[in-house]
Write an enzyme that holds these catalytic residues in place. Structure first.
Site, PDB file in Angstrom:
ATOM      1  N   SER A 169     -47.518  47.254 -19.045  1.00 39.77           N
ATOM      2  CA  SER A 169     -46.362  46.538 -18.522  1.00 39.77           C
ATOM      3  C   SER A 169     -45.106  47.199 -19.055  1.00 39.77           C
ATOM      4  CB  SER A 169     -46.395  45.068 -18.964  1.00 39.77           C
ATOM      5  OG  SER A 169     -46.177  44.978 -20.360  1.00 39.77           O
ATOM      6  N   LYS A 170     -43.965  46.723 -18.605  1.00 42.74           N
ATOM      7  CA  LYS A 170     -42.707  47.298 -19.075  1.00 42.74           C
ATOM      8  C   LYS A 170     -42.530  47.054 -20.576  1.00 42.74           C
ATOM      9  CE  LYS A 170     -40.394  46.879 -14.615  1.00 42.74           C
ATOM     10  NZ  LYS A 170     -39.290  46.298 -13.844  1.00 42.74           N
TER      11      LYS A 170
END
Length: 462
Positions: free
Chosen positions: A237-238
């Site tokens: 994920s970011k």
């Protein structure tokens, strides 16, 4: 209808590598079937969306060779259309006005949580026509009885009981659409035939199909691809290990290598690993996408990048190397640029990234003595320095062509009755500042007689 796919990122941050793979799969599928690949910027989150993120997404896609076939669509500019469809559903009796306050909804959720049951909105009172002097939302009527079937091109047939769906909000009380509603309207109006996205959107699909079905619109075909996990197995994920696409550029990866790696991350065709773009378009289809999550393997990506680096155009690599050296503050003129391009066929044989390539090419653009690394400095013993002085005299009359220089060095070693390495290693240290370099005859030739002799004499102490 011609195949039309879309990549629909949210501009609340950079385009991370998982999003880049989704864009790639949409691009390849469209190209494989002679269709169009589109871009929609889903910027309805006005507080978190930024122009900088939009620019980065577009730049990232351009670098990867994944620019859309039409101008990007901005979801925020279509709110009037989203509201129009919501009101059409209201007029058709497929939706209704609801007047709950936030406090009432919070109390209903708390009650469901206390009873340890899933919260499901009950809008019976509003369906029966009750109203309040409050701004209402518009909620779609969920189907009752039976189940919803969604054939998925990756996951197979996916089903959910209608009892698990509730009357979701499609238009807020301030007149703005919800994400799940806006996506359906946009995909319909953009004539999207295939929705290819991460499987974290799978549960959204059932709710979005409520809008398709209520409007009597033909559903697109769905394909939910497994997510990419980090090396530790946790979801990428970011906030967890997801490197932005442009960071790969900064680290010295070639876009074609990144795309090749991402294509093989969750999709396969036998044992083929190196798959250039034209071959990828011929091969790619959704039946080759697996259902299991993939893990990022940076060592594998780096190896693949080395393969593409060795096959890349020398002039292109030289330009990239010079750009990186300039960013490091290295000054060079036309001679430095010429030397880098001349040495590129040999330099790229050892490098795995363009950043590494720039480091190994730095010696070629210097004028005068080069800085020595520890091993090179250790190699320049007093005996080696005497050897360099003698070699400088020997090379003064040498014809300065690469093939001739190789013969002269071999002749020198033979005349002096020493191994060629005894000659080449001090010479390599003097010319490049390192004991790792392209073939020494190539280095001599690229530097030219004057520069090479200056470096040899400087290293010898003359």
């Amino acid at each position: 209808m011609s195949v039309r796919t879309r990549f629909a990122p949210s501009p609340t941050g950079y385009l991370h590598i998982g999003g880049a793979r989704t864009a790639l799969f949409n691009y390849l599928f469209a190209r494989r079937h002679g269709g169009q690949y589109l871009l929609r910027i889903e910027d309805t989150d006005k507080q978190r969306s930024t122009q900088a993120a939009v620019d980065q997404i577009i730049e990232s896609l351009a670098w990867l060779g994944l620019s859309p076939d039409e101008a990007p669509v901005f979801q925020s500019k279509r709110e009037a259309r989203h509201a129009e469809v919501a009101r059409e559903l209201l007029a058709k009796g497929q939706a209704y006005l609801a007047f709950d306050t936030q406090e009432e909804l919070a109390a209903q959720r708390a009650e469901a949580e206390a009873a340890k049951r899933p919260f499901k909105y009950d809008g019976t009172r509003w369906k029966n026509g009750e109203t309040r002097d409050l701004p209402p939302v518009i909620r779609i009527k969920a189907p009752t009885g039976g189940e919803m079937l969604v054939p998925d091109l990756v996951q197979g047939e996916v089903r959910v009981a209608h009892a698990e769906l509730d009357d979701m909000i499609i238009l807020r009380s301030d007149g703005t659409p919800t994400y799940l509603h806006a996506v359906v309207v946009d995909d319909h109006d953009m004539q999207i035939t295939h929705v290819i996205r991460g499987d974290d959107h799978l549960t959204n699909t059932f709710r979005q199909c409520m809008v398709y079905d209520a409007m009597g619109w033909h559903r697109p075909k769905f394909a939910h691809i497994p997510l990419i996990h980090g090396a530790d197995g946790a979801k990428l994920s970011k906030r967890h290990g997801a490197v932005g696409a442009l960071e790969f550029r900064e680290q010295g990866f070639l876009p074609e290598a990144v795309c090749n790696y991402l294509m093989r991350l969750g999709w396969g065709h036998g044992d083929e690993e190196v798959i250039p773009r034209d071959r990828a378009i011929q091969l790619f289809d959704l039946d080759g996408v697996g259902r299991a999550a993939s893990r990022m393997d940076y060592a594998k990506l780096t190896h693949l990048n080395g393969v593409y680096l060795r096959g890349a155009d020398d002039a292109r690599l030289a330009e990239e190397v010079l750009h990186r050296l300039a960013k490091r503050g290295v000054l060079f003129g036309t001679d430095g640029a010429r030397r880098v391009e001349m040495l590129m066929p040999a330099l790229k044989e050892r490098a795995k990234t363009v950043e590494e390539l720039a480091g190994s090419a730095a010696f070629a653009v210097n004028e005068g003595p080069v800085p020595l690394d520890a091993k090179a400095a250790a190699a320049l013993t007093p005996e080696a320095k005497e050897r360099l002085k003698d070699l400088a005299i020997f090379l003064q009359d040498a014809p300065w062509e690469r093939a001739d220089l190789e013969h002269w060095l071999r002749d020198y070693a033979e005349v002096k009755q020493v191994k060629l390495g005894t000659v080449a290693q001090p010479l390599r240290a003097a010319l490049t500042g390192s004991l790792q370099s392209p073939p020494i005859d190539a280095v001599l030739f690229a530097l030219g007689r004057e520069e090479a002799m200056d470096r040899i004499l400087a290293a010898s102490g003359e």
